[in-house]
Scaffold this active site. Structure first.
Site, PDB file in Angstrom:
ATOM      1  N   LEU A 157     -36.415   3.290 -29.638  1.00 40.02           N
ATOM      2  CA  LEU A 157     -36.882   3.800 -30.930  1.00 40.02           C
ATOM      3  C   LEU A 157     -35.707   4.348 -31.732  1.00 40.02           C
ATOM      4  O   LEU A 157     -34.858   5.062 -31.196  1.00 40.02           O
ATOM      5  CB  LEU A 157     -37.910   4.907 -30.716  1.00 40.02           C
ATOM      6  CG  LEU A 157     -38.411   5.610 -31.977  1.00 40.02           C
ATOM      7  CD1 LEU A 157     -39.316   4.692 -32.790  1.00 40.02           C
ATOM      8  CD2 LEU A 157     -39.151   6.903 -31.618  1.00 40.02           C
ATOM      9  N   CYS A 158     -35.690   4.028 -33.012  1.00 38.45           N
ATOM     10  CA  CYS A 158     -34.666   4.565 -33.919  1.00 38.45           C
ATOM     11  C   CYS A 158     -35.365   5.469 -34.936  1.00 38.45           C
ATOM     12  O   CYS A 158     -36.086   4.998 -35.813  1.00 38.45           O
ATOM     13  CB  CYS A 158     -33.946   3.422 -34.634  1.00 38.45           C
ATOM     14  SG  CYS A 158     -32.639   3.985 -35.758  1.00 38.45           S
ATOM     15  N   ILE A 159     -35.163   6.767 -34.785  1.00 35.12           N
ATOM     16  CA  ILE A 159     -35.782   7.745 -35.682  1.00 35.12           C
ATOM     17  C   ILE A 159     -34.829   8.923 -35.846  1.00 35.12           C
ATOM     18  O   ILE A 159     -34.163   9.334 -34.884  1.00 35.12           O
ATOM     19  CB  ILE A 159     -37.158   8.199 -35.128  1.00 35.12           C
ATOM     20  CG1 ILE A 159     -37.870   9.138 -36.100  1.00 35.12           C
ATOM     21  CG2 ILE A 159     -37.017   8.843 -33.760  1.00 35.12           C
ATOM     22  CD1 ILE A 159     -39.289   9.497 -35.673  1.00 35.12           C
ATOM     23  N   ASN A 163     -38.687   0.115 -37.034  1.00 33.95           N
ATOM     24  CA  ASN A 163     -37.815   1.129 -36.450  1.00 33.95           C
ATOM     25  C   ASN A 163     -37.761   1.093 -34.925  1.00 33.95           C
ATOM     26  O   ASN A 163     -37.353   2.068 -34.291  1.00 33.95           O
ATOM     27  CB  ASN A 163     -38.246   2.519 -36.922  1.00 33.95           C
ATOM     28  CG  ASN A 163     -38.261   2.624 -38.440  1.00 33.95           C
ATOM     29  OD1 ASN A 163     -39.313   2.860 -39.028  1.00 33.95           O
ATOM     30  ND2 ASN A 163     -37.121   2.401 -39.083  1.00 33.95           N
TER      31      ASN A 163
END
Length: 238
Positions: free
Chosen positions: A89-91, A82
């Site tokens: 950051l991909c969240i 992620n």
């Protein structure tokens, strides 16, 4: 232009995190004059592949925070499903609260103004050990992670990359004069000390109550004797 409410919210959050640090991460301002850019240090949780790791990240806040989410970018190399190659950051928690059926995310999983830096970083720490491989930012890392997981650790490719990055991050911690927690006791020291203190106070509290009850019983016995000697002082009932 930064709104006064954003400045106030960030001031309160930063002070709170300085006064009461949370296990797993530390924060500081990049410059004292700018509340809208923070440097974050995330410590790898014990008993995970990231144990002993020291991962630095940059957190930038929008002018209308907390109505819009901040962004988080790792400055330390992190091989993770992620995390994009550039460190972004991909969240879900950092995605704007819009209805986007194509993303596969529910609106409740996205950002809302009740979230804060504390909840964001605790979510990031949790994500380190439990990545979302259904919509990966790093496809290669996601494939490696699945192989490692499905082989019950026999396929070491993913694990070996993480261990190398953790080792490199420890050298960075030494340069920054940062002691990285490596045990549960060190990692959760703040969390563990408070309940012990509370328990001690609770014990004293209940002991005091118990003594008071005994005194009350003695007083009641004395009152009963007094009432027996002075029957006209009551209401006529025994």
């Amino acid at each position: 232009m930064c709104s006064p409410s954003a400045i106030r919210a960030l001031s309160l959050e930063f002070k709170s995190l300085q006064d009461e640090p949370v296990e797993g991460f530390r924060v500081k301002l990049v410059t004292d004059e700018n509340l809208f850019e923070w440097e974050v240090a995330i410590f790898g949780p014990p008993h995970t592949l990231y144990e002993g790791g020291y991962f630095k990240a940059s957190m930038k806040f929008p002018p209308d925070y907390p109505y819009s989410p901040p962004t988080l970018k790792f400055l330390t190399k992190v091989w993770h499903p992620n995390v994009y190659e550039n460190g972004d950051l991909c969240i879900s928690i950092l995605h704007p609260p819009v209805d986007d059926p194509q993303s596969g995310e529910l609106p409740c999983e996205r950002w809302n103004p009740t979230q804060n830096v504390r909840t964001i970083l605790l979510s990031v720490i949790s994500l380190l050990n439990e990545p979302n491989t259904f919509s990966p930012a790093n496809v290669d890392a996601s494939v490696m992670y699945r192989k490692w997981k499905e082989s019950r650790g026999k396929d070491k490719e993913y694990e070996n990359i993480i261990k190398k990055q953790v080792l490199a991050s420890r050298l960075e911690a030494e340069k920054d004069n940062v002691t990285v927690p490596t045990t549960i006791e060190e990692y959760c020291i703040k969390h563990k000390s408070k309940p012990q203190e509370v328990d001690a106070h609770l014990t004293d509290f209940y002991d005091d109550d118990y003594d008071m009850d005994d005194d009350d019983d003695e007083d009641e016995d004395e009152n009963d004797e007094f009432n027996e000697d002075n029957e006209d002082s009551g209401n006529g009932e025994s």
